[in-house]
Motif scaffolding. Structure first.
Motif, PDB file in Angstrom:
ATOM      1  N   GLY A   1       0.813  -1.206   0.000  1.00 26.97           N
ATOM      2  CA  GLY A   1       0.000   0.000   0.000  1.00 26.97           C
ATOM      3  C   GLY A   1       0.841   1.247   0.000  1.00 26.97           C
ATOM      4  O   GLY A   1       2.065   1.214   0.133  1.00 26.97           O
ATOM      5  N   GLY A   2       0.157   2.380  -0.154  1.00 30.78           N
ATOM      6  CA  GLY A   2       0.842   3.658  -0.176  1.00 30.78           C
ATOM      7  C   GLY A   2       1.100   4.146  -1.591  1.00 30.78           C
ATOM      8  O   GLY A   2       0.618   3.581  -2.571  1.00 30.78           O
ATOM      9  N   ALA A   3       1.873   5.244  -1.714  1.00 40.52           N
ATOM     10  CA  ALA A   3       2.210   5.811  -3.021  1.00 40.52           C
ATOM     11  C   ALA A   3       3.321   4.976  -3.660  1.00 40.52           C
ATOM     12  O   ALA A   3       4.439   4.917  -3.144  1.00 40.52           O
ATOM     13  CB  ALA A   3       2.629   7.259  -2.866  1.00 40.52           C
ATOM     14  N   LEU A   4       3.009   4.342  -4.792  1.00 41.08           N
ATOM     15  CA  LEU A   4       3.952   3.425  -5.432  1.00 41.08           C
ATOM     16  C   LEU A   4       4.812   4.107  -6.487  1.00 41.08           C
ATOM     17  O   LEU A   4       5.666   3.452  -7.114  1.00 41.08           O
ATOM     18  CB  LEU A   4       3.192   2.252  -6.064  1.00 41.08           C
ATOM     19  CG  LEU A   4       2.258   1.478  -5.126  1.00 41.08           C
ATOM     20  CD1 LEU A   4       1.634   0.299  -5.848  1.00 41.08           C
ATOM     21  CD2 LEU A   4       2.995   1.014  -3.882  1.00 41.08           C
ATOM     22  N   LEU A   5       4.620   5.410  -6.690  1.00 41.12           N
ATOM     23  CA  LEU A   5       5.434   6.195  -7.621  1.00 41.12           C
ATOM     24  C   LEU A   5       6.155   7.284  -6.846  1.00 41.12           C
ATOM     25  O   LEU A   5       5.602   7.888  -5.922  1.00 41.12           O
ATOM     26  CB  LEU A   5       4.567   6.835  -8.712  1.00 41.12           C
ATOM     27  CG  LEU A   5       3.747   5.917  -9.615  1.00 41.12           C
ATOM     28  CD1 LEU A   5       2.903   6.746 -10.575  1.00 41.12           C
ATOM     29  CD2 LEU A   5       4.644   4.970 -10.387  1.00 41.12           C
TER      30      LEU A   5
END
Length: 247
Positions: free
Chosen positions: A32-36
């Motif tokens: 989870g979270g911002a993958l970029l």
């Protein structure tokens, strides 16, 4: 949180701009979270990655036109925050012994196998009967077992609530049904006239289960009446067949 540097073929950091994408090889849950993350001065900093399952995962980082990088990390357990009932939708008969199990979990829902200290108490609500047995138990490797519980009233759905100081509680619904007949009870006592004759009130008997509930499932069982302590003889129909627990 990971920081990924861009390097040239010689291993030197470069300041070219790029967008780095992180993917995960996870046995159980999603990453989870911002993958970029965009690079600044050749470094991409991830700020909100998270993974809720305590296990080993592999993170892979890639950017267009560049060789990928990867790392293997182990996600550990956090402190205990909540309880979770393993037993659900359970059905027992009156006074039947049952053994519910509760897990002590961290914020990610992982069983906290390091916890062998949490004390949990169980209580029943939604009925007028009595919950008996071991009502307080201590966790062992994150598992809390309540041996030898029983409930004496057949009252349909009953709610069991499990609580522990500072942890979020949990509940599960228990269905308590009538058990098999084990005893007889006089529901209506016989009454006799002043002189010899037919009883003015005929006796009525109830077949009861171990919890004292009317065994409504009992039928075609025979009960016989006998007399004692008098010189006369009991006459009339001295046997009866029960129907739905009543004779």
């Amino acid at each position: 949180q990971p920081k990924i540097a861009l390097e040239d073929a010689g291993g030197n950091r470069v300041t070219a701009g790029a967008t780095v994408v992180v993917t995960a090889s996870c046995p159980t849950g999603p990453l989870g979270g911002a993958l970029l993350a965009a690079t600044m001065s050749g470094v991409a900093t991830f700020a909100s990655l998270k993974y809720d399952v305590a296990e080993t995962i592999t993170l892979s980082y890639s950017a267009s036109g560049l060789n990928a990088a990867s790392e293997t990390i182990t996600v550990g357990l956090s402190s205990s925050t909540k309880l979770s009932a393993v037993t659900a939708g359970h059905t027992v008969t009156s006074t039947q012994v049952f053994q519910p199990v509760v897990l002590v979990q961290d914020a990610g829902g992982n069983k906290n196998t390091a916890d062998s200290a949490t004390v949990v108490t169980v209580a029943a609500s939604g009925g007028s009967g009595t919950l008996s047995g071991t009502l307080t138990a201590t966790a062992s490797a994150g598992v809390v077992t309540f041996p030898g519980l029983s409930y004496n009233k057949a009252e349909g759905s009953l709610t069991l609530t499990y609580t522990s100081a500072a942890l979020a509680s949990t509940t599960h619904v228990l269905a308590v049904t009538v058990g098999p007949p084990v005893s007889l009870s006089i529901a209506t006592a016989a009454a006799t006239p002043d002189s010899v004759g037919v009883f003015t009130v005929q006796p009525v008997l109830h077949f009861l289960d171990a919890g004292g509930n009317l065994a409504t499932g009992a039928s075609n069982l025979h009960v016989t009446a006998t007399g004692s302590g008098a010189s006369g003889a009991l006459a009339g129909v001295t046997s009866a067949v029960c129907n739905n627990g009543i004779a």
